[in-house]
Design an enzyme around this catalytic site. Structure first.
Site, PDB file in Angstrom:
ATOM      1  N   SER A 176      43.189  57.498 -15.163  1.00 51.13           N
ATOM      2  CA  SER A 176      42.111  56.882 -14.346  1.00 51.13           C
ATOM      3  C   SER A 176      41.882  55.473 -14.516  1.00 51.13           C
ATOM      4  O   SER A 176      41.673  55.132 -15.721  1.00 51.13           O
ATOM      5  CB  SER A 176      40.817  57.614 -14.242  1.00 51.13           C
ATOM      6  OG  SER A 176      39.863  56.989 -13.561  1.00 51.13           O
TER       7      SER A 176
ATOM      8  N   HIS B   9      45.595  57.472 -11.161  1.00 47.39           N
ATOM      9  CA  HIS B   9      44.386  57.994 -10.332  1.00 47.39           C
ATOM     10  C   HIS B   9      43.340  56.911 -10.116  1.00 47.39           C
ATOM     11  O   HIS B   9      42.947  56.243 -10.986  1.00 47.39           O
ATOM     12  CB  HIS B   9      43.857  59.126 -11.140  1.00 47.39           C
ATOM     13  CG  HIS B   9      42.699  59.769 -10.764  1.00 47.39           C
ATOM     14  ND1 HIS B   9      42.764  60.972 -10.053  1.00 47.39           N
ATOM     15  CD2 HIS B   9      41.215  59.544 -11.067  1.00 47.39           C
ATOM     16  CE1 HIS B   9      41.559  61.095  -9.774  1.00 47.39           C
ATOM     17  NE2 HIS B   9      40.528  60.694 -10.495  1.00 47.39           N
TER      18      HIS B   9
ATOM     19  N   ASP C 128      39.666  56.059  -8.523  1.00 41.84           N
ATOM     20  CA  ASP C 128      38.362  56.469  -8.092  1.00 41.84           C
ATOM     21  C   ASP C 128      37.618  55.695  -6.960  1.00 41.84           C
ATOM     22  O   ASP C 128      37.098  54.534  -7.485  1.00 41.84           O
ATOM     23  CB  ASP C 128      37.638  56.878  -9.434  1.00 41.84           C
ATOM     24  CG  ASP C 128      38.220  57.734 -10.133  1.00 41.84           C
ATOM     25  OD1 ASP C 128      38.254  58.941  -9.879  1.00 41.84           O
ATOM     26  OD2 ASP C 128      38.509  57.219 -11.393  1.00 41.84           O
TER      27      ASP C 128
ATOM     28  N   MET D   8      34.332  55.269  -5.042  1.00 38.47           N
ATOM     29  CA  MET D   8      33.040  55.572  -4.966  1.00 38.47           C
ATOM     30  C   MET D   8      32.069  54.690  -4.125  1.00 38.47           C
ATOM     31  O   MET D   8      32.304  53.346  -4.068  1.00 38.47           O
ATOM     32  CB  MET D   8      32.435  55.422  -6.475  1.00 38.47           C
ATOM     33  CG  MET D   8      33.091  56.029  -7.517  1.00 38.47           C
ATOM     34  SD  MET D   8      32.287  56.087  -9.056  1.00 38.47           S
ATOM     35  CE  MET D   8      33.338  57.014  -9.956  1.00 38.47           C
TER      36      MET D   8
ATOM     37  N   HIS E  78      41.128  59.480  -5.422  1.00 36.51           N
ATOM     38  CA  HIS E  78      40.144  60.448  -5.599  1.00 36.51           C
ATOM     39  C   HIS E  78      38.690  59.714  -4.817  1.00 36.51           C
ATOM     40  O   HIS E  78      38.182  58.755  -5.215  1.00 36.51           O
ATOM     41  CB  HIS E  78      39.696  60.725  -7.101  1.00 36.51           C
ATOM     42  CG  HIS E  78      38.633  61.512  -7.369  1.00 36.51           C
ATOM     43  ND1 HIS E  78      37.997  61.669  -8.574  1.00 36.51           N
ATOM     44  CD2 HIS E  78      37.558  62.317  -6.534  1.00 36.51           C
ATOM     45  CE1 HIS E  78      36.925  62.422  -8.559  1.00 36.51           C
ATOM     46  NE2 HIS E  78      36.701  62.917  -7.283  1.00 36.51           N
TER      47      HIS E  78
ATOM     48  N   MET F 162      35.220  59.816  -3.836  1.00 37.34           N
ATOM     49  CA  MET F 162      33.852  60.227  -3.904  1.00 37.34           C
ATOM     50  C   MET F 162      33.020  59.300  -3.020  1.00 37.34           C
ATOM     51  O   MET F 162      31.927  58.450  -3.320  1.00 37.34           O
ATOM     52  CB  MET F 162      33.560  59.916  -5.587  1.00 37.34           C
ATOM     53  CG  MET F 162      34.060  60.864  -6.562  1.00 37.34           C
ATOM     54  SD  MET F 162      34.277  60.636  -8.039  1.00 37.34           S
ATOM     55  CE  MET F 162      35.685  59.220  -8.026  1.00 37.34           C
TER      56      MET F 162
ATOM     57  N   MET G 101      36.175  69.004 -10.697  1.00 34.11           N
ATOM     58  CA  MET G 101      35.536  68.172 -11.678  1.00 34.11           C
ATOM     59  C   MET G 101      34.886  68.759 -12.820  1.00 34.11           C
ATOM     60  O   MET G 101      34.401  69.790 -12.868  1.00 34.11           O
ATOM     61  CB  MET G 101      34.495  67.489 -10.936  1.00 34.11           C
ATOM     62  CG  MET G 101      34.597  66.444 -10.003  1.00 34.11           C
ATOM     63  SD  MET G 101      35.616  65.088 -10.459  1.00 34.11           S
ATOM     64  CE  MET G 101      34.648  64.342 -11.797  1.00 34.11           C
TER      65      MET G 101
ATOM     66  N   GLY H 167      30.998  60.149 -11.051  1.00 31.11           N
ATOM     67  CA  GLY H 167      30.137  59.102 -10.987  1.00 31.11           C
ATOM     68  C   GLY H 167      30.636  58.170 -12.048  1.00 31.11           C
ATOM     69  O   GLY H 167      30.588  56.841 -11.803  1.00 31.11           O
ATOM     70  N   PHE H 168      30.851  58.712 -13.323  1.00 30.47           N
ATOM     71  CA  PHE H 168      31.048  57.560 -14.324  1.00 30.47           C
ATOM     72  C   PHE H 168      32.205  58.105 -15.196  1.00 30.47           C
ATOM     73  O   PHE H 168      32.310  59.267 -15.415  1.00 30.47           O
ATOM     74  CB  PHE H 168      29.694  57.419 -15.179  1.00 30.47           C
ATOM     75  CG  PHE H 168      28.558  56.886 -14.139  1.00 30.47           C
ATOM     76  CD1 PHE H 168      28.496  55.545 -14.212  1.00 30.47           C
ATOM     77  CD2 PHE H 168      27.842  57.725 -13.581  1.00 30.47           C
ATOM     78  CE1 PHE H 168      27.266  55.004 -13.371  1.00 30.47           C
ATOM     79  CE2 PHE H 168      26.718  57.502 -12.873  1.00 30.47           C
ATOM     80  CZ  PHE H 168      26.611  55.988 -12.622  1.00 30.47           C
ATOM     81  N   GLY H 169      33.023  57.222 -15.874  1.00 31.37           N
ATOM     82  CA  GLY H 169      33.972  57.578 -16.860  1.00 31.37           C
ATOM     83  C   GLY H 169      33.199  57.690 -18.052  1.00 31.37           C
ATOM     84  O   GLY H 169      32.089  57.403 -18.242  1.00 31.37           O
ATOM     85  N   GLY H 170      33.829  58.122 -19.305  1.00 27.75           N
ATOM     86  CA  GLY H 170      33.321  58.327 -20.630  1.00 27.75           C
ATOM     87  C   GLY H 170      32.188  59.464 -20.905  1.00 27.75           C
ATOM     88  O   GLY H 170      31.627  59.335 -21.843  1.00 27.75           O
TER      89      GLY H 170
ATOM     90  N   ASP I  18      39.208  66.734 -13.887  1.00 26.14           N
ATOM     91  CA  ASP I  18      39.075  65.429 -13.915  1.00 26.14           C
ATOM     92  C   ASP I  18      37.666  65.098 -14.734  1.00 26.14           C
ATOM     93  O   ASP I  18      36.557  65.631 -14.027  1.00 26.14           O
ATOM     94  CB  ASP I  18      39.077  64.721 -12.474  1.00 26.14           C
ATOM     95  CG  ASP I  18      38.737  63.253 -12.377  1.00 26.14           C
ATOM     96  OD1 ASP I  18      38.643  62.460 -13.623  1.00 26.14           O
ATOM     97  OD2 ASP I  18      38.464  62.552 -11.516  1.00 26.14           O
ATOM     98  N   GLY I  19      37.756  64.671 -15.790  1.00 30.19           N
ATOM     99  CA  GLY I  19      36.375  64.211 -16.495  1.00 30.19           C
ATOM    100  C   GLY I  19      36.665  64.731 -17.815  1.00 30.19           C
ATOM    101  O   GLY I  19      36.438  65.846 -18.087  1.00 30.19           O
ATOM    102  N   GLY I  20      36.075  63.739 -18.939  1.00 33.54           N
ATOM    103  CA  GLY I  20      36.008  64.256 -20.210  1.00 33.54           C
ATOM    104  C   GLY I  20      37.252  64.777 -20.772  1.00 33.54           C
ATOM    105  O   GLY I  20      37.264  65.490 -21.848  1.00 33.54           O
TER     106      GLY I  20
ATOM    107  N   GLY J 259      40.681  58.980 -18.170  1.00 33.35           N
ATOM    108  CA  GLY J 259      40.123  57.539 -18.132  1.00 33.35           C
ATOM    109  C   GLY J 259      40.066  57.015 -19.467  1.00 33.35           C
ATOM    110  O   GLY J 259      41.002  56.366 -19.958  1.00 33.35           O
ATOM    111  N   SER J 260      38.992  57.289 -20.367  1.00 30.86           N
ATOM    112  CA  SER J 260      38.897  56.623 -21.468  1.00 30.86           C
ATOM    113  C   SER J 260      39.734  57.082 -22.538  1.00 30.86           C
ATOM    114  O   SER J 260      40.212  56.222 -23.503  1.00 30.86           O
ATOM    115  CB  SER J 260      37.329  56.980 -21.972  1.00 30.86           C
ATOM    116  OG  SER J 260      36.697  57.942 -21.307  1.00 30.86           O
TER     117      SER J 260
HETATM  118  C1  DX5 Z   1      34.385  60.199 -12.750  1.00 31.37           C
HETATM  119  C2  DX5 Z   1      35.913  59.998 -12.160  1.00 31.37           C
HETATM  120  C3  DX5 Z   1      36.890  60.224 -13.227  1.00 31.37           C
HETATM  121  C4  DX5 Z   1      36.565  59.301 -14.467  1.00 31.37           C
HETATM  122  C5  DX5 Z   1      37.357  59.774 -15.659  1.00 31.37           C
HETATM  123  O1  DX5 Z   1      33.743  60.532 -11.599  1.00 31.37           O
HETATM  124  O2  DX5 Z   1      36.447  60.910 -11.131  1.00 31.37           O
HETATM  125  O3  DX5 Z   1      38.273  59.867 -12.886  1.00 31.37           O
HETATM  126  O4  DX5 Z   1      37.253  57.922 -14.323  1.00 31.37           O
HETATM  127  O5  DX5 Z   1      37.044  59.152 -16.924  1.00 31.37           O
HETATM  128  P1  DX5 Z   1      37.034  59.987 -18.067  1.00 31.37           P
HETATM  129  O6  DX5 Z   1      38.456  60.279 -18.682  1.00 31.37           O
HETATM  130  O7  DX5 Z   1      36.483  58.768 -19.211  1.00 31.37           O
HETATM  131  O8  DX5 Z   1      35.961  61.029 -18.141  1.00 31.37           O
HETATM  132 ZN    ZN Z   2      38.591  60.826 -10.417  1.00 31.41          ZN
END
Ligand code: DX5
Ligand code: ZN
Length: 223
Positions: free
Chosen positions: A7, A30, A32, A34, A63, A65, A134, A139-142, A172-174, A194-195
């Site tokens: 991401s 990927h 995102d 938003m 993706h 959102m 999900m 909404g947010f990475g990390g 997707d996520g964490g 992502g991170s």
């Molecule tokens: C969050 C996004 C993810 C996000 C993943 O809403 O859909 O794609 O960027 O980031 P990490 O891998 O850091 O959770």
């Molecule tokens: Zn995503």
């Protein structure tokens, strides 16, 4: 086939071209989208996705959102995204939308927030190519992987097997080198990270390690 989709949400957007180069060894990028309504964050819309498409050779997975996906999603297919994934909570006619995305030449995904049950889409999954589960609140990475999503991943994999569906199960996520093993064992086969990719010193090495960890912990491994 195990696939890693980095991401770019938390990459250096001022250097999009350079940041995309870092993930050249990935399977798909990927992206995102938003809208600050469906989720409490604003990222970018179609013009930035078009810039991504112009500056990478990787296929792009969008993706979405965003609210009112029935109205906005087709433009991402027209732009050339390989797969377009609206949220089930934001579309009123998912079957019509999936068919429209296919007509425009894209794959169709459908995403679920953590609290949305699989049953919300179970009867229409045959229309889709990808189910995005999900594993954080969108909404947010990390953020940290929500462990209680593992049974949902398992049930999704069972459903795919029982119905003989041609459907990828994306998480997707964490996703980290640790959580990817559990998600893979539970039955996911496409992993957004992502991170774990962009905070690594070497993004390509991180992608390779994630792919290896997922492949060795595949749900059907050894069967
Ligand atoms: C969050 C996004 C993810 C996000 C993943 O809403 O859909 O794609 O960027 O980031 P990490 O891998 O850091 O959770
Ligand atoms: Zn995503």
């Amino acid at each position: 086939m195990t696939a890693i989709h980095p991401s770019i949400l938390n990459c250096d957007i001022a250097d999009l071209r350079g940041e995309l180069k870092k993930i050249a060894g990935a399977d798909v990028a990927h992206v995102d989208v938003m809208d600050n309504h469906f989720v409490p964050n604003l990222s970018w819309g179609l013009p930035v996705v078009e810039a991504v498409l112009a500056h990478t050779c990787l296929p792009v997975d969008a993706h979405l959102m965003i609210r009112d996906a029935d109205r906005w999603a087709p433009a991402y297919a027209e732009a050339g995204c390989q797969i377009v994934t609206p949220h089930a909570e934001a579309t009123t006619a998912p079957v019509r939308l999936a068919r429209e995305l296919h007509r425009l030449g894209a794959g169709a995904g459908i995403a679920l927030r953590p609290a949305t049950p699989l049953e919300a889409v179970a009867d229409v999954l045959g229309e889709f190519d990808l189910l995005l589960l999900m594993t954080v609140e969108p909404g947010f990475g990390g953020q940290s992987f929500i462990e209680s999503m593992l049974p949902k991943i398992r049930r999704a994999r069972e459903l795919v097997g029982a119905r003989g569906l041609d459907l990828r199960v994306q998480v997707d996520g964490g996703i980290t080198i640790q959580s990817i093993e559990r998600a893979a064992e539970a039955g996911a086969d496409v992993f957004v990270a992502g991170s774990a990719v962009y905070r690594a010193d070497d993004a390509l090495a991180a992608i390779a390690e994630l792919r290896e960890a997922a492949a060795t912990h595949r749900h059907d491994h050894g069967r």
